[in-house]
Design a protein around this motif. Sequence first.
Motif, PDB file in Angstrom:
ATOM      1  N   MET A 259       0.770  -0.945  -0.193  1.00 35.17           N
ATOM      2  CA  MET A 259       0.318  -0.224   0.697  1.00 35.17           C
ATOM      3  C   MET A 259       0.859   0.968   0.323  1.00 35.17           C
ATOM      4  SD  MET A 259      -3.432  -0.899  -0.680  1.00 35.17           S
ATOM      5  CE  MET A 259      -3.600   0.737  -0.020  1.00 35.17           C
ATOM      6  N   ARG A 260       2.198   0.919   0.385  1.00 34.13           N
ATOM      7  CA  ARG A 260       2.931   2.491   0.504  1.00 34.13           C
ATOM      8  C   ARG A 260       3.670   2.657  -0.976  1.00 34.13           C
ATOM      9  NH1 ARG A 260       6.527   4.639   3.377  1.00 34.13           N
ATOM     10  NH2 ARG A 260       8.541   5.374   1.990  1.00 34.13           N
ATOM     11  N   TYR A 261       3.197   1.654  -2.062  1.00 38.57           N
ATOM     12  CA  TYR A 261       3.288   2.192  -3.466  1.00 38.57           C
ATOM     13  C   TYR A 261       2.151   2.303  -4.050  1.00 38.57           C
ATOM     14  CZ  TYR A 261       7.603   0.419  -1.381  1.00 38.57           C
ATOM     15  OH  TYR A 261       8.771   0.220  -0.522  1.00 38.57           O
ATOM     16  N   LEU A 262       0.879   1.348  -3.514  1.00 43.33           N
ATOM     17  CA  LEU A 262      -0.012   1.540  -4.958  1.00 43.33           C
ATOM     18  C   LEU A 262      -0.857   2.850  -3.925  1.00 43.33           C
ATOM     19  CD1 LEU A 262      -0.945  -2.116  -4.512  1.00 43.33           C
ATOM     20  CD2 LEU A 262       0.181  -0.426  -6.514  1.00 43.33           C
ATOM     21  N   PRO A 266      -2.777  11.401   2.956  1.00 45.28           N
ATOM     22  CA  PRO A 266      -2.633  12.788   2.341  1.00 45.28           C
ATOM     23  C   PRO A 266      -1.204  13.521   2.985  1.00 45.28           C
ATOM     24  CG  PRO A 266      -4.938  12.772   3.949  1.00 45.28           C
ATOM     25  CD  PRO A 266      -3.506  11.020   3.695  1.00 45.28           C
ATOM     26  N   GLU A 267      -0.398  12.931   3.801  1.00 46.95           N
ATOM     27  CA  GLU A 267       1.619  13.877   3.968  1.00 46.95           C
ATOM     28  C   GLU A 267       2.057  13.384   2.259  1.00 46.95           C
ATOM     29  OE1 GLU A 267       2.690  13.053   8.138  1.00 46.95           O
ATOM     30  OE2 GLU A 267       2.014  11.778   7.721  1.00 46.95           O
ATOM     31  N   PHE A 268       1.395  12.164   1.817  1.00 50.67           N
ATOM     32  CA  PHE A 268       2.676  12.165   0.604  1.00 50.67           C
ATOM     33  C   PHE A 268       2.003  13.299  -0.116  1.00 50.67           C
ATOM     34  CE2 PHE A 268       2.139  10.868  -3.862  1.00 50.67           C
ATOM     35  CZ  PHE A 268       3.109  11.296  -4.539  1.00 50.67           C
ATOM     36  N   ARG A 277       8.856  20.143  -5.964  1.00 53.91           N
ATOM     37  CA  ARG A 277       9.609  19.074  -7.339  1.00 53.91           C
ATOM     38  C   ARG A 277      10.334  17.745  -6.954  1.00 53.91           C
ATOM     39  NH1 ARG A 277      11.604  22.221 -11.666  1.00 53.91           N
ATOM     40  NH2 ARG A 277      11.916  24.500 -11.316  1.00 53.91           N
ATOM     41  N   ALA A 278       8.368  17.109  -6.044  1.00 58.59           N
ATOM     42  CA  ALA A 278       8.289  16.143  -5.670  1.00 58.59           C
ATOM     43  C   ALA A 278       6.948  15.854  -5.537  1.00 58.59           C
ATOM     44  CB  ALA A 278       9.282  15.514  -4.132  1.00 58.59           C
ATOM     45  N   ASN A 279       7.442  14.696  -4.860  1.00 64.13           N
ATOM     46  CA  ASN A 279       6.022  13.420  -5.293  1.00 64.13           C
ATOM     47  C   ASN A 279       4.672  13.651  -6.111  1.00 64.13           C
ATOM     48  OD1 ASN A 279       7.279  12.617  -3.029  1.00 64.13           O
ATOM     49  ND2 ASN A 279       5.966  13.412  -1.979  1.00 64.13           N
ATOM     50  N   TYR A 280       5.503  14.250  -7.437  1.00 66.54           N
ATOM     51  CA  TYR A 280       4.148  14.222  -8.504  1.00 66.54           C
ATOM     52  C   TYR A 280       2.479  13.850  -8.905  1.00 66.54           C
ATOM     53  CZ  TYR A 280       8.179  17.125  -9.715  1.00 66.54           C
ATOM     54  OH  TYR A 280       8.808  17.954 -10.003  1.00 66.54           O
ATOM     55  N   PHE A 289       8.236   6.613  -6.507  1.00 66.83           N
ATOM     56  CA  PHE A 289       9.224   6.118  -6.679  1.00 66.83           C
ATOM     57  C   PHE A 289      10.651   4.963  -7.877  1.00 66.83           C
ATOM     58  CE2 PHE A 289       6.765   5.615  -2.336  1.00 66.83           C
ATOM     59  CZ  PHE A 289       7.937   5.275  -1.817  1.00 66.83           C
ATOM     60  N   MET A 290       9.897   5.093  -8.215  1.00 66.93           N
ATOM     61  CA  MET A 290      10.163   3.990  -9.531  1.00 66.93           C
ATOM     62  C   MET A 290      11.326   5.585 -10.330  1.00 66.93           C
ATOM     63  SD  MET A 290       7.186   2.016 -11.568  1.00 66.93           S
ATOM     64  CE  MET A 290       8.044   1.571 -13.008  1.00 66.93           C
ATOM     65  N   LEU A 291      10.431   6.925 -10.280  1.00 64.53           N
ATOM     66  CA  LEU A 291      11.206   7.860 -10.909  1.00 64.53           C
ATOM     67  C   LEU A 291      12.678   8.414  -9.885  1.00 64.53           C
ATOM     68  CD1 LEU A 291       8.808   7.991 -14.127  1.00 64.53           C
ATOM     69  CD2 LEU A 291      10.857   7.010 -13.860  1.00 64.53           C
ATOM     70  N   GLY A 292      12.115   8.189  -8.871  1.00 65.99           N
ATOM     71  CA  GLY A 292      13.217   9.137  -8.103  1.00 65.99           C
ATOM     72  C   GLY A 292      12.884  10.105  -7.581  1.00 65.99           C
TER      73      GLY A 292
END
Length: 648
Positions: A259-262, A266-268, A277-280, A289-292
């Motif tokens: 679930m961390r990835y899927l 709200p914090e994400f 410039r993060a969490n797009y 996670f895959m694209l850094g």
Amino acid sequence: MCLKTSEPKTVRQPNSDSSTSLSSQLLKSVSEGKTKMVDSTHSKHVRETKYDTLLFLLPILMVKFTPILPVYMTGIARMLSAHLILTVHYLLCDKDNYKNKLTQKQLKREKDDYLVGIVLHMYAQILLQLIFPGMFFTDNSMIAKCAVWTFWTHVGVVEPLYYFAHRWLHIPEHMKAMHGFHHLSIHTLPSTSLVQNFQEHFVYIATFGPAFLLPFFLGGAQHWAVIGAYLVLFDIINAFGHMNIRLRHPIFTNKWSPMRYLFYTPEFHLGHHAYFRANYGLFMPLWDFMLGTHREYIKPDPKLLPADQQDFVFIGHNGGLGHVLSCPEFSVYNVYEKYRRTFLPLQAEFMLMHAVNCVCRLFVKSYTVSRYCIGGSKIGRIACVLKTPVDYIYPSRYAAVNKEIVDLIKNNNAKYGTRYFGLGNLNKMKQLNDGGKTIVDMVKADPELQGKNIRIWTGDTMTTASVYNQIAEIPNLKSIFFIGANGKIGQTVCELLAKNRPDMKITVFSSWENMQHPNITYTTDLTELLKHQVCVAGKIVPGHKYAKAFAKAREQNMTNHCRFIMDYTVPFIDIDVKKYGVPEIQHIPIGLLRVNSKSFLRGHFDICMSHDQDHIYPCHAGCIMNSHEERETDEVGDVIPVEVEKMW
């Protein structure tokens, strides 16, 4: 720390007192007209909203060409879900969180734009129904198949497509032109998810379109019910990501948990608003996670005072239909709005609200507003008895009102140990309880409250000080017309003016001549206000009476000398001076205080009051000062002039 106003210099603010009293350090009186502020770094975007209802109804014209029921069912369902989520979020997350205060500017901007995308999607659906009717009206037996296709299209196509579209929107040129508008909201609401630049909505229509189009073109079927359900569910999940809350659970934080990835938290997404410039990703952090581009964000613990702490309660009541419309449960976007009027006469609005109130009383006995923090150590809250203006008109209902006030005091003392209580607006009316004296006597006589050291305050000393000083310091003012001067605040103001401004003449609009002074005269002719540069209003006068007076003055060819109606009634109900043919008169609220300290009062102490953010009515402020200073005497009954001068 003073607030400058753009009013003419004939109406100015009192000078700062050199006194070291806490109130003079933290609060500054303003005659709230148009405020002149330092230029903001926020967008100056202002959208014209007066045609919104027309634009929402316009698709009805297409009824001859395509079914419009699916369009409106989807659009209305999305709007209702947005409002429901806002209400639930306020009740569960924001109501008691005094450290999460949204600005009036953000609320105004978001209110103007948060439904634009939904209406645009309605037009897009009309267009697609005309071009691809089979895409919406497949046989009902295909709904389950369409839903499965739509789900996997979202996961396999929309999620990665959104990730790259979102990164494209963060290119500086596109950020400045479009996406920056969304990022103006640092402290997000659930509905912030719907707030976008107008052009950006078309980017998202193209991004999310495959969820509808691919099942139709590749799977051979699609259904409007699936599309509607997808959009409503999409809005709900998107709103979840914009909730400004902490959600820390191993199912979302453990690196071995799928679930961390899927599915995001709200914090994400708060991390995206914090870092830019993060969490797009949309709803699946997998692509970050895959694209850094993933970056961990932990929302700080607000470290609030205990939930069961409540040191002070300001007891209010319903102020009519316009008051209810400003409650955050109805719409959080209305909490700083002016008192709203309908096409109905004010008395009819009061009667309608009274009928609604009678139904509400079957389920609840009081209404509580957001709590706020006083001086970093005390908690205050506004709590309203379920009484409407109608209950304060008829003397036969006074005993019931007073009993309900005392019951509220008992309940809050029993539940929270609260000892300090303030009486707001009509709850301290002289005819009702002699300015609070009756409440003090009832508290002392109540077996459950004896020995509890309950303190009752009206805050009228602060109100009187604020009103008096704003009048007294108007330069070269020789006369005023006073509506409501026979009330306890009005009487004390007149007494102080007669003492300290012996050159000022006061004409009181009343048939009851209870003040005897050479400078004070009485009249029952409202047209006489036009003879004075300033009219002070301490009592609500129905608009039709002003209209009648102004019409009579025109018939008599009276010269209008009046320039200001300075009104300290609560709530402030705007007079349409242009409609009544006297545009040269400015109707302005006075007696308001502005809180200049961001640390002394924290939270939504200022909502549902028909005034701007960080403003407060003096009676409320006076009671707050009493609680902060732990005053152990009651402040009820008549206002004492010496105390007024001492407080200011």
